[in-house]
Structures are given as C-alpha cells and as structure tokens.
Design a protein around this motif. Sequence first.
Motif, mmCIF file in Angstrom:
data_model
loop_
_atom_site.group_PDB
_atom_site.id
_atom_site.type_symbol
_atom_site.label_atom_id
_atom_site.label_comp_id
_atom_site.label_asym_id
_atom_site.label_seq_id
_atom_site.Cartn_x
_atom_site.Cartn_y
_atom_site.Cartn_z
ATOM 1 N N ALA A 64 47.877 34.320 44.553
ATOM 2 C CA ALA A 64 48.880 35.380 44.636
ATOM 3 C C ALA A 64 50.280 34.794 44.720
ATOM 4 C CB ALA A 64 48.610 36.270 45.836
ATOM 5 N N ILE A 65 50.417 33.645 45.359
ATOM 6 C CA ILE A 65 51.723 32.980 45.445
ATOM 7 C C ILE A 65 52.141 32.502 44.066
ATOM 8 C CG2 ILE A 65 52.993 31.035 46.434
ATOM 9 C CD1 ILE A 65 51.070 31.277 48.875
ATOM 10 N N LEU A 122 46.493 35.792 52.579
ATOM 11 C CA LEU A 122 46.991 35.743 51.210
ATOM 12 C C LEU A 122 46.291 34.612 50.476
ATOM 13 C CD1 LEU A 122 49.348 36.798 49.318
ATOM 14 C CD2 LEU A 122 50.672 34.902 50.215
ATOM 15 N N ARG A 131 61.782 26.939 49.389
ATOM 16 C CA ARG A 131 60.578 27.475 48.762
ATOM 17 C C ARG A 131 59.464 27.610 49.798
ATOM 18 N NH1 ARG A 131 60.618 30.326 44.398
ATOM 19 N NH2 ARG A 131 61.559 28.720 43.140
ATOM 20 N N GLU A 181 51.296 33.732 41.246
ATOM 21 C CA GLU A 181 51.646 34.899 40.439
ATOM 22 C C GLU A 181 53.035 35.429 40.757
ATOM 23 O OE1 GLU A 181 48.615 37.839 40.991
ATOM 24 O OE2 GLU A 181 47.051 36.572 40.118
ATOM 25 N N LYS A 182 53.463 35.315 42.018
ATOM 26 C CA LYS A 182 54.725 35.907 42.450
ATOM 27 C C LYS A 182 55.925 34.971 42.330
ATOM 28 C CE LYS A 182 52.464 39.085 45.595
ATOM 29 N NZ LYS A 182 52.346 39.575 46.960
ATOM 30 N N LEU A 183 55.679 33.675 42.298
ATOM 31 C CA LEU A 183 56.780 32.712 42.263
ATOM 32 C C LEU A 183 56.759 31.921 40.954
ATOM 33 C CD1 LEU A 183 56.621 31.260 45.894
ATOM 34 C CD2 LEU A 183 58.124 33.050 45.027
ATOM 35 N N ARG A 233 53.871 38.199 55.788
ATOM 36 C CA ARG A 233 53.766 39.616 55.411
ATOM 37 C C ARG A 233 52.321 40.027 55.156
ATOM 38 N NH1 ARG A 233 58.590 38.411 52.561
ATOM 39 N NH2 ARG A 233 57.437 38.028 50.648
ATOM 40 N N GLU A 234 51.516 39.111 54.618
ATOM 41 C CA GLU A 234 50.135 39.436 54.245
ATOM 42 C C GLU A 234 49.111 39.113 55.330
ATOM 43 O OE1 GLU A 234 49.286 41.114 51.537
ATOM 44 O OE2 GLU A 234 51.378 41.191 50.938
ATOM 45 N N MET A 286 55.955 35.086 52.732
ATOM 46 C CA MET A 286 54.927 35.817 51.995
ATOM 47 C C MET A 286 53.619 35.849 52.787
ATOM 48 S SD MET A 286 55.579 34.386 48.132
ATOM 49 C CE MET A 286 54.215 35.278 47.397
ATOM 50 N N GLU A 306 60.049 30.611 51.808
ATOM 51 C CA GLU A 306 59.679 31.786 51.027
ATOM 52 C C GLU A 306 58.160 32.006 51.059
ATOM 53 O OE1 GLU A 306 60.725 33.630 46.620
ATOM 54 O OE2 GLU A 306 61.069 31.502 46.988
#
Length: 83
Positions: A36-37, A32, A15, A39-41, A25-26, A22, A18
């Motif tokens: 936002a994390i 980030l 995790r 919301e996505k996980l 990438r941001e 993320m 992961e």
Amino acid sequence: EKQIQRISKALADPRRREILAMVARESCADGLHCGAIVEKLPISQPTVSHHVKELASAGLIAITADGQFNRLTICADTLTAYI
C-alpha cells in the motif's frame, strides 16, 4: 542513548516520517501492508523496504508476517517515550 540516536536518525528522513504517518493512520485498522505504501508513494518497493527496515530498527513500527505480505503497525509507546 543509542535508541534515541536510532530514532532521531530514522526520523531525520522526510520520506520515513511520511511512511510513519501512513502507518500511524492505518494502525487502528489492523495495520498497513508494504504494498500500500508503494502504491501511494512515488518510490520503488526496495526503497520502501529500506525505509521500513530503518523505522523498525528504531522501534517505531512493528512488522508482522501476514501470508506473503508484511503488516506494519505503529509502536506508539516508543514514539511517546522519544517525545
């Protein structure tokens, strides 16, 4: 030696890897937000905070206060040195 152990421990958790991906990438787009994390996980905010704390402790991400939120950015130099 101790820093290598911290990074290895932080990266041992799938995790966290992961979340690190993320953030990486941001990072080009000013970082980030922790929200936002969440919301996505499919994990809770306290769990995300724990993982973020471990990644920051290992020096893999930087946390910057941005109003009431925390902005996360990758510490590419640390990751490169580790590799």
